[in-house]
Design a protein around this motif. Structure first.
Motif, short mmCIF file in Angstrom:
data_model
loop_
_atom_site.label_atom_id
_atom_site.label_comp_id
_atom_site.label_asym_id
_atom_site.label_seq_id
_atom_site.Cartn_x
_atom_site.Cartn_y
_atom_site.Cartn_z
N LEU A 131 0.85 -1.19 0.00
CA LEU A 131 0.00 0.00 0.00
C LEU A 131 0.88 1.24 0.00
O LEU A 131 1.76 1.38 0.86
CB LEU A 131 -0.90 0.01 1.23
CG LEU A 131 -2.19 -0.82 1.19
CD1 LEU A 131 -2.92 -0.73 2.53
CD2 LEU A 131 -3.11 -0.36 0.08
N LEU A 132 0.67 2.11 -0.96
CA LEU A 132 1.38 3.39 -0.99
C LEU A 132 0.75 4.37 -0.02
O LEU A 132 1.42 5.27 0.50
CB LEU A 132 1.37 3.95 -2.42
CG LEU A 132 1.96 3.04 -3.50
CD1 LEU A 132 1.84 3.69 -4.87
CD2 LEU A 132 3.42 2.72 -3.19
N GLN A 133 -0.55 4.21 0.20
CA GLN A 133 -1.27 5.01 1.18
C GLN A 133 -2.27 4.10 1.90
O GLN A 133 -2.87 3.23 1.29
CB GLN A 133 -2.03 6.17 0.50
CG GLN A 133 -1.13 7.23 -0.11
CD GLN A 133 -1.94 8.32 -0.80
OE1 GLN A 133 -2.23 8.20 -1.99
NE2 GLN A 133 -2.29 9.37 -0.08
N GLY A 134 -2.43 4.35 3.19
CA GLY A 134 -3.36 3.54 3.96
C GLY A 134 -2.66 2.46 4.77
O GLY A 134 -1.47 2.19 4.59
N ASN A 135 -3.41 1.82 5.66
CA ASN A 135 -2.88 0.79 6.55
C ASN A 135 -3.39 -0.58 6.09
O ASN A 135 -4.60 -0.81 6.07
CB ASN A 135 -3.35 1.06 7.98
CG ASN A 135 -2.70 0.12 8.99
OD1 ASN A 135 -2.24 -0.97 8.65
ND2 ASN A 135 -2.67 0.53 10.25
N PRO A 136 -2.49 -1.50 5.71
CA PRO A 136 -2.95 -2.81 5.20
C PRO A 136 -3.74 -3.61 6.23
O PRO A 136 -4.55 -4.46 5.85
CB PRO A 136 -1.64 -3.52 4.84
CG PRO A 136 -0.58 -2.81 5.61
CD PRO A 136 -1.02 -1.39 5.73
N LYS A 137 -3.55 -3.34 7.52
CA LYS A 137 -4.27 -4.09 8.55
C LYS A 137 -5.71 -3.64 8.70
O LYS A 137 -6.55 -4.39 9.20
CB LYS A 137 -3.54 -3.97 9.88
CG LYS A 137 -2.15 -4.62 9.89
CD LYS A 137 -1.50 -4.47 11.26
CE LYS A 137 -0.11 -5.13 11.26
NZ LYS A 137 0.55 -4.98 12.58
N THR A 138 -6.01 -2.39 8.30
CA THR A 138 -7.36 -1.85 8.53
C THR A 138 -8.05 -1.35 7.27
O THR A 138 -9.21 -0.96 7.32
CB THR A 138 -7.28 -0.67 9.52
OG1 THR A 138 -6.42 0.36 8.97
CG2 THR A 138 -6.71 -1.13 10.86
N ALA A 139 -7.35 -1.37 6.13
CA ALA A 139 -7.89 -0.74 4.92
C ALA A 139 -9.21 -1.35 4.47
O ALA A 139 -10.06 -0.65 3.88
CB ALA A 139 -6.86 -0.82 3.79
N LEU A 140 -9.42 -2.65 4.73
CA LEU A 140 -10.64 -3.31 4.27
C LEU A 140 -11.55 -3.71 5.44
O LEU A 140 -12.41 -4.57 5.29
CB LEU A 140 -10.29 -4.55 3.44
CG LEU A 140 -9.66 -4.28 2.07
CD1 LEU A 140 -9.21 -5.58 1.42
CD2 LEU A 140 -10.64 -3.55 1.16
#
Length: 786
Positions: A131-140
């Motif tokens: 992810l260039l922006q955002g948090n992979p743990k919470t993005a979805l």
């Protein structure tokens, strides 16, 4: 000493400019092919191998036995992923994923179709898609969050920061951009441009919790210490337990490094179908490079008489054999370096065409040490292999015999070169035969009767209000004479996405499981619209026969499987519903054109996702499409009109084989060119050795044609021997390849004859220059030394 050797090498190469040029061109062609094939092989082997947790990532497969054959497939029920994570501590994460499909995505006045997939939040932490922006743990985590790739974000927002922006998807719900994902590499099985949260599927009721509905891919991450064999033993019966025995599929986990090249199974055994082509490409690269090295050997030893005196003098003044070996190998390596520089240029020039052919984005990785290490190994192996025979041959010459003008027995040296030329043409003829067989098989499959009329047949997928306004759209298309027939189905006639083994009928063998392809047609006119051939009975017709919602059509293969003497009027049961057979149609290709047509039934239930219409042939296609667009826009204004031509979609089924045919053509041509260079070298040698013989023959009255025939027949013998050896080898190899196809061509004799004649003609044309030149030489010049 090194400086002296380099100086001698440069002088030798310059003095024999023609020979050096041919050597450089031959080696450059071979090395360029090896480079391009090597880059493609590295790309194939690198599929989904870039994930940091790659050794812990697995895909869940189902396994079951049908008609005595074990089937394995990578789609699973939706509840499997959360159940695996909840019940087995060895599984630290899991994620479901739907197959990609286009979604109309809007931001302000911008409206574009973006390929999206629904998945669980764990997907972004399992796989290395940064992810260039955002948090992979919470993005979805949210119900209405969305993650866009760079290309999707640019389509919607241009250069504006997309984070936190609200987009509308399929004109239904709003989603907030919670992350921007780096664009996916090409060497991955994933193809999405947008990720949507699985929680939205649950919210809308589209998450089917039925353990018998296999429609999603399930991915899991094992703990670093977990053993997949032990985990597979535990998860095997999870479907049977949760379905209370109504479903008996076994589940097993399959490792990510093997998905691309090995991820298909035949009778329960892993099939290396894709890996076969990778290996074949590697073999071809090796053979072409070997052909180029043989050319070097032939051309180098053809000049052995001139170099022999140099060797004799060097040995007389004290040079050792190994110092001479080093010098000749050094010359070979020097020439190989020059060839490699040209090969690198040729590979770079050919790369765009290769990318177009393979639909890839391959690049030559100039910045990686691994690439230059492989190049160094290629130079060393090629240079050593190409220079080994002339180096050891010339260094073994006896100085006394050489300085007296007598080399080693010419017959022995010539025999070695003859073997090499035979080997060259053996490979060349085998490649020619293989190319012809591959092209015939490709044409045979493409020209195979698909069982329906694809001319003017178009389909559009349901979006927005198409389903709600289907009857109005259908009537307009027919009343305005835009189309001659219309029907709606769950999938297009080119897309095989649904099958079942849950059918029952009178007389079905107890305990048997037979897979049927299933298609729905909730409007009637299936036969009329698709142009399939009706064998007996009638078409589905919901207007005339309202009860056709519980009627069905079957194909000829299904009629044989069911075993009814007269299938029309008989009843088959599907998931508790009775369907009465009203017609039997001839088999048509719905799935892969390379596989046998399975039994199939088309039921009249109203589960639809596609509208199919046959354009009026009396109207120009552009006019018909323009009118169709106006009708669709009137009844579905929020979505752009999209028409897909069945003939174009059908041709896409052959996309994987087309590059194989084109590359076979290219390799065959290159092999012919390199083999001709080898013959040219041997012709040079023979012409030099027999100059005085030809002079004597001409003095005694021999004609030019008789001399040309005398010289050419020796080469013709070599080519004929090569053909005799190549034919059985090529036949065996192609029979093995064709055996993987259910519908295949036979290898006719004319293929061997044609390839053989082509090789003979090319060989004769190659040696014609030296043969005619030698025959036209003035005998006075040839005998002046006597």
């Amino acid at each position: 000493m090194v400086r002296n050797y380099l100086l001698v090498s440069f002088r030798t190469l310059w003095r024999n400019r023609t020979q050096s040029f041919i050597n450089i061109i031959g080696l450059a062609l071979g090395m360029a092919c090896a480079l391009l094939i090597g880059i493609n092989i590295a790309d194939e082997l690198g599929y989904d191998r870039f994930h940091a947790k790659g050794s812990q990532l697995y895909k869940a497969y189902n396994r079951n036995t049908f008609e005595g054959s074990v089937h394995c497939w990578p789609t699973t029920p939706s509840p499997l992923a959360p159940a695996l994570k909840a019940e087995f501590p060895e599984i630290v994460e899991s994620a479901r994923m739907l197959w990609k499909q286009p979604y109309l995505t809007s931001y302000g006045t911008t409206r574009v179709n973006i390929d999206g997939s629904f998945t669980d939040p764990g997907f972004l932490t399992m796989f290395s898609f940064p992810l260039l922006q955002g948090n992979p743990k919470t993005a979805l985590n949210g119900t209405n969050s969305v993650v866009l790739t760079q290309v999707a974000a640019k389509k919607l927002f241009g250069e504006t920061d997309p984070m936190g922006k609200v987009v509308r998807i399929d004109n239904k719900d709003n989603f907030v951009v919670s992350g921007v994902l780096k664009d996916l590499p090409k060497n991955t099985e994933f193809e999405f441009e947008m990720l949507l949260p699985w929680a939205y599927q649950t919210k809308t009721g589209d998450d089917y919790g039925y353990w018998g509905n296999n429609y999603v891919r399930t991915f899991v991450e094992l703990a670093p210490t977990a053993k997949v064999e032990a985990v597979n033993a535990k998860v095997r019966d999870i479907t049977r337990r949760h379905s209370k025995g109504t479903e008996d599929n076994e589940v097993f986990l399959y490792p990510s490094p093997r998905w691309h090249l090995y991820g298909w199974f035949q009778n329960g055994v892993e099939s290396a179908s894709a890996m076969v082509y990778v290996r074949m490409a590697g073999y071809i690269a090796g053979f072409i490079l070997l052909l180029a090295c043989i050319n070097f050997m032939n051309l180098s030893t053809a000049r052995s008489e001139k170099r022999g005196r140099e060797v004799g003098i060097r040995k007389v003044v004290g040079a050792s054999r190994w110092s001479l070996v080093g010098q000749f190998l050094g010359e070979s390596l020097l020439l190989t370096v020059v060839s490699f520089m040209l090969a690198l240029l040729l590979a770079q020039l050919a790369l765009p065409a290769l990318n177009t052919l393979l639909e890839k984005q391959l690049v030559i990785p100039y910045t990686t040490m691994r690439f230059w290490g492989a190049c160094l190994a290629l130079i060393l192996v090629t240079g050593t292999l190409a220079g080994s025979y002339p180096a050891f041959f010339l260094s073994a010459l006896e100085p006394i015999r050489v300085l007296k003008g007598r080399l080693l027995a010419i017959r022995g040296r010539l025999a070695t070169r003859q073997v090499l030329v035979v080997f060259q043409f053996l490979i060349t003829v085998a490649l020619l035969i293989s190319t012809l067989v591959v092209k015939r098989q490709l044409a045979h499959t493409q020209q195979r009767d698909m069982g329906y009329n694809r001319a003017n047949l178009v389909f559009s997928r349901f979006t927005g209000d198409i389903d709600k306004n289907y009857t109005l759209i259908r009537n307009e298309l027919l009343n305005q004479r835009v189309a001659t027939a219309v029907c709606k189905t769950n999938n297009a006639i080119t897309e095989s996405y649904s099958n079942t083994w849950g059918l029952d009928w009178k007389g079905k063998p107890p305990g048997s499981k037979i897979t049927f392809d299933q298609l729905t047609c909730g409007s009637g006119d299936f036969v009329k619209t698709m142009g399939v051939k009706l064998i007996t009975g009638r078409d589905l017709d919901h207007l005339t026969y309202p009860t056709d919602t519980s009627a069905c059509l079957i194909n000829a293969t299904a009629a044989n499987v069911l075993g009814f003497k007269d299938p029309v009027g008989q009843v088959i049961k599907n998931e508790g519903t009775d369907f009465r057979i009203v017609g039997v149609f001839a088999d048509f290709i719905w799935g892969s054109p390379f596989d046998k047509v399975p039994p199939m039934f088309v039921k009249g239930s109203n589960w639809s996702g596609t509208i199919n219409y046959r354009l009026n042939p009396a109207l120009p296609t552009e006019t018909a499409l323009k009118k169709a667009a106006q009708i669709f826009t009137r009844y579905n204004p929020a979505f752009p009109f999209e028409a897909n031509f069945v003939d174009q979609e059908y041709q896409r089924k052959f996309d994987q084989l087309r590059p194989i045919g084109a590359m076979a053509d290219a390799f065959a041509v290159i092999a012919v060119i390199i083999a001709c260079l080898g013959l040219f070298g041997l012709a040079t040698f023979i012409a030099e050795q027999r100059t005085k013989e030809i002079g004597i023959r001409k003095t005694l009255g021999a004609s030019v044609p008789s001399v040309v025939t005398l010289l050419s027949k020796d080469f013709l013998k070599l080519v004929v021997v090569a053909i005799l050896l190549a034919v059985p080898l090529a036949w065996w190899g192609m029979e093995q390849w064709l055996s993987t196809y259910n519908y295949r061509v036979t290898i006719d004799g004319w293929i061997f004859v044609g390839a053989g004649l082509l090789a003979i003609v090319v060989a004769l044309l190659t040696v014609a220059y030296h043969s005619i030149r030698a025959a036209l030489t003035d005998p006075v010049d040839a005998l002046r030394g006597e």
